[in-house]
Design a protein around this motif. Structure first.
Motif, PDB file in Angstrom:
ATOM      1  N   ALA A 112      -2.503  16.774  12.548  1.00 29.26           N
ATOM      2  CA  ALA A 112      -1.718  17.907  12.041  1.00 29.26           C
ATOM      3  C   ALA A 112      -2.551  18.745  11.073  1.00 29.26           C
ATOM      4  N   LEU A 113      -3.334  18.098  10.243  1.00 31.66           N
ATOM      5  CA  LEU A 113      -4.217  18.818   9.321  1.00 31.66           C
ATOM      6  C   LEU A 113      -5.243  19.653  10.080  1.00 31.66           C
ATOM      7  N   GLN A 114      -5.740  19.116  11.181  1.00 26.06           N
ATOM      8  CA  GLN A 114      -6.723  19.851  11.977  1.00 26.06           C
ATOM      9  C   GLN A 114      -6.099  21.092  12.619  1.00 26.06           C
ATOM     10  N   ILE A 115      -4.813  20.988  13.013  1.00 23.96           N
ATOM     11  CA  ILE A 115      -4.103  22.148  13.554  1.00 23.96           C
ATOM     12  C   ILE A 115      -3.950  23.210  12.462  1.00 23.96           C
ATOM     13  N   ILE A 116      -3.601  22.778  11.257  1.00 22.26           N
ATOM     14  CA  ILE A 116      -3.476  23.704  10.125  1.00 22.26           C
ATOM     15  C   ILE A 116      -4.824  24.365   9.829  1.00 22.26           C
ATOM     16  N   ALA A 117      -5.881  23.555   9.829  1.00 20.67           N
ATOM     17  CA  ALA A 117      -7.217  24.063   9.518  1.00 20.67           C
ATOM     18  C   ALA A 117      -7.704  25.079  10.549  1.00 20.67           C
ATOM     19  N   ALA A 118      -7.243  24.939  11.800  1.00 15.35           N
ATOM     20  CA  ALA A 118      -7.664  25.862  12.860  1.00 15.35           C
ATOM     21  C   ALA A 118      -7.175  27.285  12.604  1.00 15.35           C
ATOM     22  N   GLY A 119      -6.056  27.418  11.880  1.00 16.61           N
ATOM     23  CA  GLY A 119      -5.603  28.734  11.435  1.00 16.61           C
ATOM     24  C   GLY A 119      -4.853  29.572  12.446  1.00 16.61           C
ATOM     25  N   GLU A 120      -4.464  28.989  13.597  1.00 15.54           N
ATOM     26  CA  GLU A 120      -3.698  29.763  14.576  1.00 15.54           C
ATOM     27  C   GLU A 120      -2.295  30.014  14.040  1.00 15.54           C
ATOM     28  N   LYS A 121      -1.759  31.212  14.281  1.00 15.49           N
ATOM     29  CA  LYS A 121      -0.467  31.593  13.702  1.00 15.49           C
ATOM     30  C   LYS A 121       0.533  32.011  14.776  1.00 15.49           C
ATOM     31  N   ILE A 122       1.816  31.732  14.516  1.00 11.94           N
ATOM     32  CA  ILE A 122       2.910  32.254  15.325  1.00 11.94           C
ATOM     33  C   ILE A 122       3.987  32.755  14.368  1.00 11.94           C
ATOM     34  N   LYS A 123       4.931  33.516  14.907  1.00 13.44           N
ATOM     35  CA  LYS A 123       6.071  33.958  14.102  1.00 13.44           C
ATOM     36  C   LYS A 123       7.316  33.215  14.563  1.00 13.44           C
ATOM     37  N   VAL A 124       8.157  32.776  13.615  1.00 15.67           N
ATOM     38  CA  VAL A 124       9.381  32.059  13.946  1.00 15.67           C
ATOM     39  C   VAL A 124      10.580  32.696  13.234  1.00 15.67           C
ATOM     40  N   ASP A 125      11.751  32.465  13.814  1.00 20.17           N
ATOM     41  CA  ASP A 125      12.991  32.952  13.210  1.00 20.17           C
ATOM     42  C   ASP A 125      13.361  32.111  11.992  1.00 20.17           C
ATOM     43  N   VAL A 126      14.120  32.711  11.100  1.00 19.85           N
ATOM     44  CA  VAL A 126      14.663  32.020   9.932  1.00 19.85           C
ATOM     45  C   VAL A 126      16.167  32.271   9.901  1.00 19.85           C
ATOM     46  N   GLY A 127      16.938  31.246   9.568  1.00 16.16           N
ATOM     47  CA  GLY A 127      18.378  31.401   9.441  1.00 16.16           C
ATOM     48  C   GLY A 127      18.773  31.697   8.003  1.00 16.16           C
ATOM     49  N   GLN A 128      19.853  32.455   7.856  1.00 12.22           N
ATOM     50  CA  GLN A 128      20.366  32.778   6.523  1.00 12.22           C
ATOM     51  C   GLN A 128      21.842  32.424   6.472  1.00 12.22           C
ATOM     52  N   ALA A 129      22.278  31.864   5.353  1.00 15.43           N
ATOM     53  CA  ALA A 129      23.676  31.473   5.208  1.00 15.43           C
ATOM     54  C   ALA A 129      24.066  31.499   3.737  1.00 15.43           C
ATOM     55  N   ASN A 130      24.987  32.408   3.397  1.00 13.48           N
ATOM     56  CA  ASN A 130      25.508  32.468   2.026  1.00 13.48           C
ATOM     57  C   ASN A 130      24.408  32.475   0.972  1.00 13.48           C
ATOM     58  N   GLY A 131      23.387  33.278   1.204  1.00 10.55           N
ATOM     59  CA  GLY A 131      22.332  33.403   0.205  1.00 10.55           C
ATOM     60  C   GLY A 131      21.268  32.330   0.256  1.00 10.55           C
ATOM     61  N   GLN A 132      21.389  31.386   1.205  1.00 10.46           N
ATOM     62  CA  GLN A 132      20.376  30.355   1.374  1.00 10.46           C
ATOM     63  C   GLN A 132      19.720  30.535   2.744  1.00 10.46           C
ATOM     64  N   TYR A 133      18.615  29.820   2.941  1.00 14.83           N
ATOM     65  CA  TYR A 133      17.859  29.968   4.180  1.00 14.83           C
ATOM     66  C   TYR A 133      17.652  28.606   4.828  1.00 14.83           C
ATOM     67  N   PHE A 134      17.519  28.615   6.157  1.00 20.51           N
ATOM     68  CA  PHE A 134      17.170  27.399   6.883  1.00 20.51           C
ATOM     69  C   PHE A 134      16.228  27.759   8.015  1.00 20.51           C
ATOM     70  N   ILE A 135      15.440  26.798   8.441  1.00 17.87           N
ATOM     71  CA  ILE A 135      14.440  27.071   9.472  1.00 17.87           C
ATOM     72  C   ILE A 135      14.646  26.199  10.693  1.00 17.87           C
ATOM     73  N   ASN A 136      15.488  25.190  10.576  1.00 14.58           N
ATOM     74  CA  ASN A 136      15.735  24.289  11.704  1.00 14.58           C
ATOM     75  C   ASN A 136      17.185  24.361  12.180  1.00 14.58           C
ATOM     76  N   ASN A 137      18.131  24.058  11.293  1.00 15.49           N
ATOM     77  CA  ASN A 137      19.533  24.137  11.694  1.00 15.49           C
ATOM     78  C   ASN A 137      20.461  24.131  10.491  1.00 15.49           C
ATOM     79  N   ALA A 138      21.646  24.661  10.722  1.00 15.13           N
ATOM     80  CA  ALA A 138      22.765  24.499   9.791  1.00 15.13           C
ATOM     81  C   ALA A 138      23.764  23.581  10.491  1.00 15.13           C
ATOM     82  N   ALA A 139      24.349  22.644   9.767  1.00 11.29           N
ATOM     83  CA  ALA A 139      25.233  21.656  10.385  1.00 11.29           C
ATOM     84  C   ALA A 139      26.461  21.426   9.521  1.00 11.29           C
ATOM     85  N   GLY A 140      27.615  21.284  10.178  1.00 12.99           N
ATOM     86  CA  GLY A 140      28.862  21.025   9.466  1.00 12.99           C
ATOM     87  C   GLY A 140      29.625  19.881  10.101  1.00 12.99           C
TER      88      GLY A 140
END
Length: 305
Positions: A112-140
């Motif tokens: 995983a460190l080697q992947i980080i060191a390689a420096g390749e980038k992508i863009k991902v969505d971010v979730g927003q909920a009541n002034g907070q943020y999540f990147i994987n999921n919101a669950a109830g």
């Protein structure tokens, strides 16, 4: 000129895994041309959020979250609250590492460190909920409480089994909730056991819960489990492996950009496994809001072409 990188690490995550990894991490990243600063989180609530915000102000170009999903969530919240955007990275050294799984990040921290060191980038969505943020999921729902109710000490002792033990203890308390869920193309009203607004395919270590989820399509996968008997619940859980649960009449599954959840009584919500409050709440997707270090070839089937 060396790129300035801040690693925010949880010193107790994954049986203190990062402490053992630290010298190797510094060597790999130094050799790749990064000027690395390490800062541990503290017991103070949301300490990683504050460290991330300050890191942006201090001019770090890349900020890495080294820990589990809770650390990732805290750092993401700090980055989203900051005045400018920097590059984000995830070093999975926690217990479940849901977001890292969805990102195709190697399970082996060195790789995983080697992947980080390689420096390749992508863009991902971010979730927003009541002034907070999540990147994987919101669950109830009651059963989702295990993600933030499990003590760090138990996770360090028995790993992912800690969630199973806590889940079994919560099953007798699994009571349905009457809700109203408004999403882009409709409204659902009725009793439910749980719900997910997922940005990725990996939830609770299960990579088949929302298999069609795409990291950067601008949508969340809304999955709602309606009220069912214990026997039906077990059958549905068993069907997750094949993905058949998405076709069940007892499951609402849609793609949506927003969702508003209302409940007659209290319904707790968690963001990336971190407690996030009670209803009502509105979920929304911020398309491709975060630039992250990842190897695109490992996750092509989860990226919008």
């Amino acid at each position: 000129m060396l790129k300035r990188m801040l690693i925010i690490y949880n010193p107790v995550a994954g049986q203190r895994k990062f402490h053992k990894l630290m010298p190797v991490a510094e060597q790999i990243l130094d050799e790749a041309g990064f000027d690395v600063t390490l800062i541990p989180t503290t017991e103070e609530e949301k300490s990683a959020t504050a460290i991330a915000k300050q890191g942006v102000l201090d001019g770090f170009e890349i900020i890495i979250a080294a820990g589990g999903d809770g650390t990732v969530n805290d750092v993401v919240n700090g980055l989203m609250q900051a005045s400018k955007q920097v590059v984000f990275g995830v070093l999975p050294v926690g217990t479940t590492n849901d977001f890292a799984r969805a990102l195709g990040m190697a399970k082996d921290p060195i790789e995983a460190l080697q992947i980080i060191a390689a420096g390749e980038k992508i863009k991902v969505d971010v979730g927003q909920a009541n002034g907070q943020y999540f990147i994987n999921n919101a669950a109830g729902g009651k059963i989702t409480e295990i993600t933030y109710a499990v003590k760090e000490s138990m996770k360090n002792k028995i790993g992912r089994l800690a969630y199973l033990v806590s889940g079994i203890s919560l099953l007798p308390k699994l009571a349905p909730k009457q809700v109203r869920i408004t999403y882009d193309t409709g409204v659902f009203e009725g009793e439910i056991l749980l719900l997910f607004g997922a940005l990725t395919n990996s939830v609770g270590g299960m990579e088949k819960l929302c298999p069609p989820a795409i990291l950067n399509d601008g949508y969340m996968d809304l999955l709602v489990l309606k009220k069912v008997s214990p026997i039906k619940l077990l059958k549905l859980l068993a069907s997750i492996k094949s993905g058949a649960h998405l076709q069940s009449e007892d499951v609402l599954y849609v793609k949506t950009k927003t969702a508003t959840i209302e409940c007659d009584t209290s319904l707790n919500i968690s963001y990336d496994g971190v407690y996030g409050g009670e209803t009502p709440y509105k979920l929304a997707v911020l398309p491709e809001k975060l630039t992250i270090l990842a190897e695109a070839t490992r996750i092509q089937h989860r990226l919008q072409k």
